[in-house]
Design a protein around this motif. Structure first.
Motif, PDB file in Angstrom:
ATOM      1  N   UNK A  94      96.826  20.739 -17.091  1.00 47.72           N
ATOM      2  CA  UNK A  94      96.106  19.473 -17.278  1.00 47.72           C
ATOM      3  C   UNK A  94      94.654  19.797 -17.626  1.00 47.72           C
ATOM      4  N   UNK A  95      94.164  19.200 -18.710  1.00 48.47           N
ATOM      5  CA  UNK A  95      92.812  19.480 -19.221  1.00 48.47           C
ATOM      6  C   UNK A  95      92.014  18.176 -19.182  1.00 48.47           C
ATOM      7  N   UNK A  96      91.141  18.038 -18.172  1.00 50.21           N
ATOM      8  CA  UNK A  96      90.341  16.816 -18.011  1.00 50.21           C
ATOM      9  C   UNK A  96      89.032  16.955 -18.790  1.00 50.21           C
ATOM     10  N   UNK A  97      88.822  16.053 -19.743  1.00 45.21           N
ATOM     11  CA  UNK A  97      87.680  16.172 -20.660  1.00 45.21           C
ATOM     12  C   UNK A  97      86.485  15.310 -20.275  1.00 45.21           C
ATOM     13  N   UNK A  98      86.661  14.420 -19.288  1.00 50.41           N
ATOM     14  CA  UNK A  98      85.575  13.531 -18.855  1.00 50.41           C
ATOM     15  C   UNK A  98      85.674  13.350 -17.336  1.00 50.41           C
ATOM     16  N   UNK A  99      84.681  12.671 -16.753  1.00 52.10           N
ATOM     17  CA  UNK A  99      84.663  12.582 -15.292  1.00 52.10           C
ATOM     18  C   UNK A  99      85.798  11.715 -14.737  1.00 52.10           C
ATOM     19  N   UNK A 100      86.073  10.567 -15.366  1.00 51.91           N
ATOM     20  CA  UNK A 100      87.195   9.742 -14.899  1.00 51.91           C
ATOM     21  C   UNK A 100      88.519  10.478 -15.095  1.00 51.91           C
ATOM     22  N   UNK A 101      88.592  11.260 -16.159  1.00 51.75           N
ATOM     23  CA  UNK A 101      89.789  12.083 -16.379  1.00 51.75           C
ATOM     24  C   UNK A 101      89.925  13.130 -15.278  1.00 51.75           C
ATOM     25  N   UNK A 102      88.797  13.624 -14.771  1.00 49.68           N
ATOM     26  CA  UNK A 102      88.821  14.579 -13.661  1.00 49.68           C
ATOM     27  C   UNK A 102      89.432  13.950 -12.407  1.00 49.68           C
ATOM     28  N   UNK A 109      97.184  16.915 -10.667  1.00 51.89           N
ATOM     29  CA  UNK A 109      97.321  18.363 -10.514  1.00 51.89           C
ATOM     30  C   UNK A 109      97.847  18.717  -9.124  1.00 51.89           C
ATOM     31  N   UNK A 110      97.306  18.056  -8.118  1.00 53.33           N
ATOM     32  CA  UNK A 110      97.712  18.297  -6.728  1.00 53.33           C
ATOM     33  C   UNK A 110      99.183  17.930  -6.523  1.00 53.33           C
ATOM     34  N   UNK A 113     101.486  20.142  -9.057  1.00 54.08           N
ATOM     35  CA  UNK A 113     101.252  21.596  -8.984  1.00 54.08           C
ATOM     36  C   UNK A 113     101.004  22.220 -10.356  1.00 54.08           C
ATOM     37  N   UNK A 114     100.364  21.442 -11.230  1.00 56.38           N
ATOM     38  CA  UNK A 114      99.937  21.978 -12.531  1.00 56.38           C
ATOM     39  C   UNK A 114      98.458  22.358 -12.430  1.00 56.38           C
ATOM     40  N   UNK A 115      98.060  23.519 -12.983  1.00 60.55           N
ATOM     41  CA  UNK A 115      96.644  23.892 -12.905  1.00 60.55           C
ATOM     42  C   UNK A 115      95.766  22.894 -13.662  1.00 60.55           C
ATOM     43  N   UNK A 142      85.601  21.431  -7.220  1.00 63.43           N
ATOM     44  CA  UNK A 142      85.679  22.559  -6.281  1.00 63.43           C
ATOM     45  C   UNK A 142      87.067  22.680  -5.647  1.00 63.43           C
ATOM     46  N   UNK A 143      87.646  21.547  -5.330  1.00 67.13           N
ATOM     47  CA  UNK A 143      88.901  21.545  -4.571  1.00 67.13           C
ATOM     48  C   UNK A 143      90.128  21.766  -5.473  1.00 67.13           C
ATOM     49  N   UNK A 144      90.121  21.185  -6.667  1.00 61.21           N
ATOM     50  CA  UNK A 144      91.355  21.161  -7.460  1.00 61.21           C
ATOM     51  C   UNK A 144      91.306  21.949  -8.770  1.00 61.21           C
ATOM     52  N   UNK A 145      90.137  22.164  -9.344  1.00 58.98           N
ATOM     53  CA  UNK A 145      90.072  22.824 -10.661  1.00 58.98           C
ATOM     54  C   UNK A 145      90.245  24.336 -10.533  1.00 58.98           C
ATOM     55  N   UNK A 146      91.005  24.896 -11.464  1.00 56.82           N
ATOM     56  CA  UNK A 146      91.109  26.355 -11.569  1.00 56.82           C
ATOM     57  C   UNK A 146      89.972  26.901 -12.430  1.00 56.82           C
TER      58      UNK A 146
END
Length: 382
Positions: A94-102, A109-110, A113-115, A142-146
């Protein structure tokens, strides 16, 4: 590598234009999920990038929203999150490109279980974001991003200063296709003629109309420049900033500059308009994360003047490949414009240096290779 890209916007801003270049190499095995419909969807389709609009209405949370306002949007987020979770199971990353996408991407992702990769296109500071939004972005990353890809040293430093984990970060500048910024002389002359600007010294400003983008600074500067200096403002208000647009028109009228300022609105012919300018001005009053317009103008072979803050300072070397001025100082900007008017040979050399340095540093092929290596490393450690 199958990638689910997520972006909150239906309108093509700098982050969205960057995403087009990143997604292109993966278009046979990716999907761009948008949280709002609009011209950005059309643009992705034109580049043959698979796209799906995942929400029926935009999420009503802004960069300055409070905790209460953020909580009020939870009803919107639940069905969107459910859709993203379902789709994400078909992809490797999963590639989040903006803050709401994050926000949505982190939860998806959680659960799946996809990075998660977060592409940071913002300066995460109190100037741009509410305390709530800052905390949410940093804690989720910090918690979820690889991996957190920052689009400049300025973005990376702001992330770390806000509490972000520096070990998660990698700096990758935006990429550009240099050949897209070549315009022939006859097209330039024709465009100047259409705009009624033959024989004028044209200063171009390319940005959405917003107070921190500083169009009012350029207008104030014009009053201190010779009569042949004319400004074109390319862009329009995006996020409820119509009051500012009205203020700009009032400022133009008050200074008697009606014949020297042209509001062109949103345009798709940016390289051609830049090529028609004698100087491109970047006048943001606070730190810019990157400064896409600066690089685009350099690639068009045009001299650039930018404000000394944020990512712009990583792109421009004063007097070598462009000019730097103090944010919010019309006098300094007027001096640069007058220098460009009088010192044509020096200005042409600076413009050439800018084109060469931008072509070498921001070539999209090399940038995409950097991102590909980072994404492979994320998948290899899962």
């Amino acid at each position: 590598m199958k990638i689910l890209f997520l972006d909150q916007s239906g309108k093509p801003g700098g982050a969205e234009l960057c995403l087009i270049d990143i997604a292109k190499p993966y278009r046979d095995r990716s999907l761009v999920g948008l949280f709002a419909d609009g011209p950005f969807r059309t643009l992705l389709q034109q580049h043959h990038i698979p796209v799906e609009v995942l929400a029926n209405q935009p999420i009503e949370v802004r960069k300055q929203s409070s905790l209460l306002q953020a909580l009020g949007s939870l009803g919107q987020l639940a069905p969107l999150l459910a859709k993203v979770i379902k789709i994400a199971r078909k992809y490797d990353l999963i590639y989040a490109n903006t803050q709401k996408a994050l926000v949505i991407g982190a939860l998806a992702s959680f659960i799946t279980r996809r990075p998660l990769v977060y592409h940071l296109h913002d300066i995460l500071s109190k100037e741009h974001f509410s305390q709530t939004n800052l905390r949410v972005a940093v804690n989720l990353a910090n918690r979820f991003a690889s991996l957190v890809i920052a689009n400049s040293q300025a973005s990376q430093q702001a992330f770390v200063q806000a509490g972000g984990n520096p070990k998660l970060t990698a700096i990758v500048y935006n990429g550009f296709e240099p050949k897209n910024y070549q315009t022939c002389e006859s097209d330039i002359r024709q465009l100047q003629q259409q705009l009624g600007l033959e024989g004028k010294f044209i200063v171009g400003h390319f940005s959405r109309l917003a107070p921190w983008k500083g169009q009012h600074i350029l207008i104030a500067t014009l009053a201190q420049c010779p009569q042949e200096v004319t400004a074109i403002l390319v862009g329009d208000a995006l996020f409820g900033e119509q009051d500012y647009v009205q203020q700009l028109h009032q400022q133009v009228a008050a200074l008697g500059l009606e014949h020297r300022v042209k509001f062109l609105g949103f345009r798709s012919d940016i390289p051609q308009l830049m090529a028609a300018c004698d100087l491109v001005a970047h006048t943001s009053t606070s730190a810019e994360p990157f400064g896409r317009v600066i690089v685009e103008a350099m690639l068009c072979g045009k001299p650039v003047v930018a404000t000394k803050a944020g990512g712009a300072m990583e792109l421009v070397e004063h007097g070598i490949n462009g000019f730097l001025v103090t944010p919010g100082e019309p006098e300094e900007l007027a001096q640069v414009i007058n220098t460009c008017l009088q010192e044509e040979e020096i200005t042409a050399t600076i413009a050439t240096n800018g084109r060469i340095s931008a072509s070498q540093r921001f070539d999209v092929t090399a940038i995409n290779q950097q991102i590909a290596q980072l994404l492979k490393s994320v998948l290899s450690i899962q």
